[in-house]
Design a protein around this motif. Structure first.
Motif, PDB file in Angstrom:
ATOM      1  N   PHE A 195      24.794  58.507 131.960  1.00 30.22           N
ATOM      2  CA  PHE A 195      24.667  58.950 130.453  1.00 30.22           C
ATOM      3  C   PHE A 195      23.699  59.969 130.168  1.00 30.22           C
ATOM      4  N   ASP A 196      22.741  60.100 131.312  1.00 30.02           N
ATOM      5  CA  ASP A 196      22.003  61.529 130.885  1.00 30.02           C
ATOM      6  C   ASP A 196      22.754  62.860 131.122  1.00 30.02           C
ATOM      7  N   ALA A 197      23.387  62.759 131.782  1.00 27.18           N
ATOM      8  CA  ALA A 197      24.507  63.535 132.701  1.00 27.18           C
ATOM      9  C   ALA A 197      25.433  64.270 131.174  1.00 27.18           C
ATOM     10  N   VAL A 198      25.979  63.084 130.214  1.00 23.51           N
ATOM     11  CA  VAL A 198      26.679  63.675 128.917  1.00 23.51           C
ATOM     12  C   VAL A 198      25.714  63.960 127.893  1.00 23.51           C
TER      13      VAL A 198
ATOM     14  N   SER B  94      40.343  63.831 132.278  1.00 28.66           N
ATOM     15  CA  SER B  94      39.727  64.172 134.331  1.00 28.66           C
ATOM     16  C   SER B  94      38.830  65.435 134.012  1.00 28.66           C
ATOM     17  N   GLY B  95      38.897  66.399 132.862  1.00 28.17           N
ATOM     18  CA  GLY B  95      38.324  67.509 132.520  1.00 28.17           C
ATOM     19  C   GLY B  95      36.771  67.218 132.807  1.00 28.17           C
ATOM     20  N   HIS B  96      36.812  65.701 131.483  1.00 28.04           N
ATOM     21  CA  HIS B  96      35.387  65.155 131.324  1.00 28.04           C
ATOM     22  C   HIS B  96      34.984  64.591 132.183  1.00 28.04           C
ATOM     23  N   ILE B  97      35.362  64.896 133.173  1.00 27.57           N
ATOM     24  CA  ILE B  97      35.033  62.892 134.274  1.00 27.57           C
ATOM     25  C   ILE B  97      34.534  64.072 135.659  1.00 27.57           C
TER      26      ILE B  97
ATOM     27  N   ILE C  72      30.882  65.938 133.773  1.00 23.77           N
ATOM     28  CA  ILE C  72      29.869  65.177 133.490  1.00 23.77           C
ATOM     29  C   ILE C  72      29.202  64.327 135.120  1.00 23.77           C
ATOM     30  N   LYS C  73      29.903  64.240 136.833  1.00 26.49           N
ATOM     31  CA  LYS C  73      30.138  64.534 137.287  1.00 26.49           C
ATOM     32  C   LYS C  73      29.148  65.825 138.469  1.00 26.49           C
ATOM     33  N   GLY C  74      30.107  66.948 138.680  1.00 32.64           N
ATOM     34  CA  GLY C  74      29.000  67.695 138.549  1.00 32.64           C
ATOM     35  C   GLY C  74      27.517  67.639 137.794  1.00 32.64           C
ATOM     36  N   ILE C  75      27.018  67.197 137.103  1.00 32.97           N
ATOM     37  CA  ILE C  75      25.550  67.327 136.549  1.00 32.97           C
ATOM     38  C   ILE C  75      25.067  66.058 136.791  1.00 32.97           C
ATOM     39  N   VAL C  76      26.067  64.824 137.152  1.00 35.29           N
ATOM     40  CA  VAL C  76      25.377  63.492 137.600  1.00 35.29           C
ATOM     41  C   VAL C  76      24.908  64.129 139.427  1.00 35.29           C
ATOM     42  N   PHE C  77      25.094  65.171 140.431  1.00 39.91           N
ATOM     43  CA  PHE C  77      25.183  65.210 141.280  1.00 39.91           C
ATOM     44  C   PHE C  77      23.732  66.703 141.208  1.00 39.91           C
ATOM     45  N   GLU C  78      24.458  67.487 140.588  1.00 40.03           N
ATOM     46  CA  GLU C  78      23.114  68.415 140.100  1.00 40.03           C
ATOM     47  C   GLU C  78      21.954  67.211 140.132  1.00 40.03           C
ATOM     48  N   GLN C  79      21.727  66.136 139.202  1.00 40.74           N
ATOM     49  CA  GLN C  79      20.555  65.304 138.930  1.00 40.74           C
ATOM     50  C   GLN C  79      20.026  64.556 139.595  1.00 40.74           C
TER      51      GLN C  79
ATOM     52  N   LEU D 218      30.452  59.398 143.459  1.00 40.55           N
ATOM     53  CA  LEU D 218      30.209  60.434 142.456  1.00 40.55           C
ATOM     54  C   LEU D 218      31.761  60.314 140.798  1.00 40.55           C
ATOM     55  N   ASP D 219      32.803  60.465 141.562  1.00 35.80           N
ATOM     56  CA  ASP D 219      34.237  60.301 140.908  1.00 35.80           C
ATOM     57  C   ASP D 219      33.846  59.055 140.096  1.00 35.80           C
ATOM     58  N   ALA D 220      33.889  57.802 140.668  1.00 38.75           N
ATOM     59  CA  ALA D 220      34.023  57.026 140.658  1.00 38.75           C
ATOM     60  C   ALA D 220      32.836  56.020 139.702  1.00 38.75           C
ATOM     61  N   ALA D 221      31.639  56.387 139.874  1.00 36.88           N
ATOM     62  CA  ALA D 221      30.541  56.253 138.808  1.00 36.88           C
ATOM     63  C   ALA D 221      31.149  56.221 138.013  1.00 36.88           C
TER      64      ALA D 221
END
Length: 193
Positions: free
Chosen positions: A8-11, A39-42, A45-52, A138-141
């Motif tokens: 949610f923080d990444a979004v 799939s593009g949104h995921i 967001i996955k990239g942003i979660v990874f950065e965090q 990451l993808d699953a989360a």
């Protein structure tokens, strides 16, 4: 395990229109997205979660890692700080594509890349650093948080989604080479050389 709050923080960080949205408002927003576009949104967001997650791990290990304000900052994703100045920059790639990492290395051969574990296994380079976080996890989360769909039950059983405890040292070795400046920064961060 990657917390739903991180997703949610990444979004909120990546979507200006959702910056102040509640978790329920975010879920409502994505419930109306066309499944093909999801799939593009995921992926985003996955990239942003990874950065965090990587920035949090580096900070917890004594480095001063800062995310750039823009989620699409050119060339690098994290700045390693020293006394308020950028000492080095690092790229992050949440992917399982070795060819994508090869392209990135060709484009920016002097900037280290922190990658997900699946792709890190394909490289023997000090510039490609294993984050200790699996792309599948990451993808699953992200998918499970935003859609409620269970993606890959097995991925959660085998996937490590906690950044490597030695990540800061690997990053320092690649991003802050042994030089008077790199050595001083290493001492500042408390990292052995």
């Amino acid at each position: 395990m990657i917390a739903q709050s991180s997703v949610f923080d990444a979004v909120r960080r990546g979507y200006n229109e959702l910056e102040l949205a509640s978790n329920d408002e975010i879920l409502d927003y994505f419930s109306d997205v066309n499944p093909d576009a999801m799939s593009g949104h995921i992926s985003n967001i996955k990239g942003i979660v990874f950065e965090q997650e990587v920035a949090n791990a580096l900070n917890a290990q004594g480095m001063d890692a800062m995310l750039f304000e823009a989620t699409n900052h050119p060339v690098s994703d994290i700045a390693l700080m020293s006394d308020g100045d950028i000492a080095a920059e690092v790229q992050l790639k949440a992917t399982d594509s070795a060819s994508y990492i090869n392209e990135t290395l060709a484009d920016s051969p002097d900037i280290p890349i922190i990658v997900t574990s699946e792709v890190a296994a394909s490289f023997d380079s000090t510039l490609v650093i294993d984050s200790g976080i699996d792309n599948l996890a990451l993808d699953a989360a992200v998918t499970e948080t935003l859609t409620g769909a269970v993606v890959n039950q097995a991925a959660g059983d085998v996937a490590s989604d906690v950044a490597s405890e030695g990540l800061a040292e690997l990053v320092a070795d690649a991003a802050l080479p042994i030089s008077p400046i790199g050595f001083g920064i290493g001492l500042l961060f408390g990292l052995p050389f």
